[in-house]
Design a protein around this motif. Structure first.
Motif, mmCIF file in Angstrom:
data_model
loop_
_atom_site.group_PDB
_atom_site.id
_atom_site.type_symbol
_atom_site.label_atom_id
_atom_site.label_comp_id
_atom_site.label_asym_id
_atom_site.label_seq_id
_atom_site.Cartn_x
_atom_site.Cartn_y
_atom_site.Cartn_z
ATOM 1 N N ILE A 75 -10.228 3.069 -20.967
ATOM 2 C CA ILE A 75 -11.560 3.636 -21.201
ATOM 3 C C ILE A 75 -12.285 3.967 -19.900
ATOM 4 N N THR A 76 -12.038 3.178 -18.838
ATOM 5 C CA THR A 76 -12.681 3.441 -17.550
ATOM 6 C C THR A 76 -11.953 4.532 -16.783
ATOM 7 N N PHE A 77 -10.637 4.469 -16.789
ATOM 8 C CA PHE A 77 -9.800 5.478 -16.129
ATOM 9 C C PHE A 77 -8.462 5.553 -16.842
ATOM 10 N N PRO A 78 -8.008 6.740 -17.185
ATOM 11 C CA PRO A 78 -8.643 8.059 -16.981
ATOM 12 C C PRO A 78 -9.499 8.513 -18.159
ATOM 13 N N GLY A 79 -9.851 7.557 -19.033
ATOM 14 C CA GLY A 79 -10.639 7.902 -20.217
ATOM 15 C C GLY A 79 -9.826 7.852 -21.492
ATOM 16 N N LYS A 80 -8.544 7.533 -21.360
ATOM 17 C CA LYS A 80 -7.653 7.414 -22.505
ATOM 18 C C LYS A 80 -6.539 6.445 -22.144
ATOM 19 N N PRO A 81 -5.822 5.884 -23.123
ATOM 20 C CA PRO A 81 -4.737 4.942 -22.831
ATOM 21 C C PRO A 81 -3.595 5.599 -22.054
ATOM 22 N N THR A 82 -3.081 4.889 -21.056
ATOM 23 C CA THR A 82 -1.948 5.395 -20.265
ATOM 24 C C THR A 82 -0.823 4.375 -20.166
ATOM 25 N N GLY A 83 -0.887 3.312 -20.974
ATOM 26 C CA GLY A 83 0.139 2.286 -20.910
ATOM 27 C C GLY A 83 -0.205 1.146 -19.969
ATOM 28 N N ARG A 84 -1.395 1.175 -19.367
ATOM 29 C CA ARG A 84 -1.832 0.092 -18.489
ATOM 30 C C ARG A 84 -2.603 -0.941 -19.318
ATOM 31 N N PHE A 85 -2.335 -2.225 -19.078
ATOM 32 C CA PHE A 85 -3.038 -3.293 -19.776
ATOM 33 C C PHE A 85 -4.350 -3.593 -19.060
ATOM 34 N N SER A 86 -5.280 -2.658 -19.144
ATOM 35 C CA SER A 86 -6.558 -2.784 -18.446
ATOM 36 C C SER A 86 -7.493 -1.700 -18.964
ATOM 37 N N SER A 87 -8.742 -1.768 -18.508
ATOM 38 C CA SER A 87 -9.680 -0.702 -18.839
ATOM 39 C C SER A 87 -9.395 0.537 -18.009
ATOM 40 N N GLY A 88 -8.592 0.374 -16.958
ATOM 41 C CA GLY A 88 -8.266 1.499 -16.077
ATOM 42 C C GLY A 88 -7.117 1.159 -15.155
ATOM 43 N N ARG A 89 -7.363 1.253 -13.858
ATOM 44 C CA ARG A 89 -6.317 0.986 -12.871
ATOM 45 C C ARG A 89 -5.965 -0.497 -12.830
ATOM 46 N N VAL A 90 -4.739 -0.784 -12.352
ATOM 47 C CA VAL A 90 -4.274 -2.158 -12.166
ATOM 48 C C VAL A 90 -3.938 -2.355 -10.694
ATOM 49 N N LEU A 91 -3.538 -3.575 -10.332
ATOM 50 C CA LEU A 91 -3.287 -3.877 -8.923
ATOM 51 C C LEU A 91 -2.226 -2.956 -8.317
ATOM 52 N N THR A 92 -1.237 -2.571 -9.110
ATOM 53 C CA THR A 92 -0.214 -1.637 -8.646
ATOM 54 C C THR A 92 -0.837 -0.380 -8.055
ATOM 55 N N ASP A 93 -1.832 0.158 -8.747
ATOM 56 C CA ASP A 93 -2.489 1.389 -8.299
ATOM 57 C C ASP A 93 -3.228 1.189 -6.983
ATOM 58 N N TYR A 94 -3.863 0.026 -6.835
ATOM 59 C CA TYR A 94 -4.606 -0.242 -5.604
ATOM 60 C C TYR A 94 -3.680 -0.480 -4.419
ATOM 61 N N LEU A 95 -2.547 -1.134 -4.663
ATOM 62 C CA LEU A 95 -1.583 -1.342 -3.576
ATOM 63 C C LEU A 95 -0.987 -0.012 -3.120
ATOM 64 N N ALA A 96 -0.759 0.883 -4.073
ATOM 65 C CA ALA A 96 -0.253 2.215 -3.721
ATOM 66 C C ALA A 96 -1.273 2.938 -2.849
ATOM 67 N N LYS A 97 -2.552 2.826 -3.229
ATOM 68 C CA LYS A 97 -3.611 3.459 -2.443
ATOM 69 C C LYS A 97 -3.686 2.847 -1.055
ATOM 70 N N PHE A 98 -3.467 1.542 -0.970
ATOM 71 C CA PHE A 98 -3.523 0.840 0.315
ATOM 72 C C PHE A 98 -2.509 1.395 1.299
ATOM 73 N N VAL A 99 -1.315 1.714 0.798
ATOM 74 C CA VAL A 99 -0.277 2.230 1.693
ATOM 75 C C VAL A 99 -0.277 3.752 1.762
ATOM 76 N N GLY A 100 -1.249 4.385 1.116
ATOM 77 C CA GLY A 100 -1.443 5.814 1.296
ATOM 78 C C GLY A 100 -0.599 6.733 0.440
ATOM 79 N N ILE A 101 -0.196 6.249 -0.754
ATOM 80 C CA ILE A 101 0.597 7.094 -1.643
ATOM 81 C C ILE A 101 0.002 7.057 -3.047
ATOM 82 N N LYS A 102 0.477 7.950 -3.918
ATOM 83 C CA LYS A 102 0.073 7.916 -5.313
ATOM 84 C C LYS A 102 0.839 6.807 -6.023
ATOM 85 N N SER A 103 0.275 6.311 -7.107
ATOM 86 C CA SER A 103 0.946 5.260 -7.868
ATOM 87 C C SER A 103 2.286 5.792 -8.379
ATOM 88 N N PRO A 104 3.385 5.051 -8.146
ATOM 89 C CA PRO A 104 4.701 5.548 -8.559
ATOM 90 C C PRO A 104 4.824 5.679 -10.072
#
Length: 341
Positions: A75-104
């Motif tokens: 509901i928070t991101f991207p506004g619809k379900p994407t298979g993530r167990f969260s309202s939006g992004r998960v730690l995987t997404d933030y770690l990807a951002k930390f190293v400068g790439i898109k979430s795999p």
């Protein structure tokens, strides 16, 4: 709830990411949703590989079995379900951002499109664990097997790795076996020629809403947190032993337990860290006993309710953080993450 059922429902295992590529040290600005944070380093690392369960899954679990594909997840991101167990992004997404790439991309989408390995791959499946079981879902060993098959097809050099273990509940003897299995997996990964391994500690398992509901979300369960601390102690001892056995691979500890507690205690001095009014209370809850976030009845009527502002909640459902929860944990981990480089 009896220990065995609780263990089954809370045994979300691990996030394991593998980074590869050239490193470059330059100055850059790193932006989050609500703040600007200046990093001294811009690490040009090209691949991120993720192994684990619902804390790491970004869409591998099938739509027919995963409530992560149902509203209101996403509901928070991207506004619809994407298979993530969260309202939006998960730690995987933030770690990807930390190293400068898109979430795999998820493993199940590996053959979709052209350059499907541009940023790496996510092998994590919600509902899996470390041991072999009757579940048809791929556990940790099977996921690593997927990766081994992958590197037979693609060539990667200068590999680095990062693991987050998240086994939460068990008796001391069981926890000892979990750590032993973790060590076997680490050795297996080291055998692939990896240079650096970072293992995160277990988060405070006594603080998840499925447990804190017993105190009306007012306090964590000290006994379960003690078990998590026991797991973390054994893990640190095992990592120290592995470091002594080989000088070719460096293993560092990322303290996920402390990061969660920093957020819970509202003591973070990191830029952009959120101060949640009640971090132990979930945002999305079932209306009746036994109902879960995302459940609907035969007529499609919602059997759950969502809080007014998901960004003000740390936990999304009974075990998983919201996007804002994960972002705050990531913020609290900034100093630890520098050890990776």
């Amino acid at each position: 709830m009896e220990p065995r059922k609780l263990l089954s429902s809370l045994f979300y295992f691990s996030l394991l990411s593998l980074l590869s590529g050239n490193q470059k040290v330059v100055g850059s600005a790193h932006h989050h949703h609500h703040h600007k944070h200046r990093h001294l380093f811009d690490f040009k690392l090209s691949k991120l590989f993720v192994f684990g369960d619902s804390y790491a899954d970004t869409g591998n679990l099938g739509r027919s079995v995963g409530r992560s594909w149902k509203e209101p997840y996403g509901i928070t991101f991207p506004g619809k379900p994407t298979g993530r167990f969260s309202s939006g992004r998960v730690l995987t997404d933030y770690l990807a951002k930390f190293v400068g790439i898109k979430s795999p991309i998820p493993y199940k989408l590996r053959r979709v499109g052209g350059k499907y390995l541009t940023n790496g791959m996510n092998f994590a499946y919600g509902g899996t664990g470390v041991f072999q079981s009757t579940s048809p879902l791929p556990n940790m060993t099977t996921q690593i097997g997927f990766f081994q098959q992958l590197i037979k097809e693609e060539v990667y050099n200068s590999l680095e790795i990062q693991q987050s273990s998240a086994a939460i509940l068990g008796f001391p003897s069981f926890i000892t076996q979990v750590v032993k299995e973790l060590v076997l997996n680490l050795k297996r990964i080291q055998g692939l020629g990896l240079k650096k391994v970072a293992v995160t500690t277990l988060q405070p398992s006594g603080c998840v809403p499925q447990i804190t509901v017993a105190s009306s979300f007012q306090k964590c369960n000290g006994t379960l947190n003690s078990l998590a601390s026991f797991h973390n102690l054994l893990l640190k001892q095992s990592v120290a032993k592995l470091n002594n056995e080989t000088k070719e691979t460096t293993i560092v500890i990322i303290d996920l337990y402390s990061a969660f507690m920093t957020v819970f205690n509202n003591k973070s001095d990191h830029l952009g860290s959120s101060k949640f009014e009640n971090p132990l209370k979930p945002c999305c809850v079932g209306i009746s006993n036994g109902d879960l976030c995302g459940n609907v009845d035969e007529s499609g009527t919602k059997k759950y309710k969502v809080c007014e502002n998901p960004e003000a909640a740390f936990f999304w459902d009974t075990v998983h953080p919201t996007q804002e929860g994960w972002r705050s944990v990531y913020s609290a981990l900034q100093a630890n993450l520098q050890q990776l480089y």
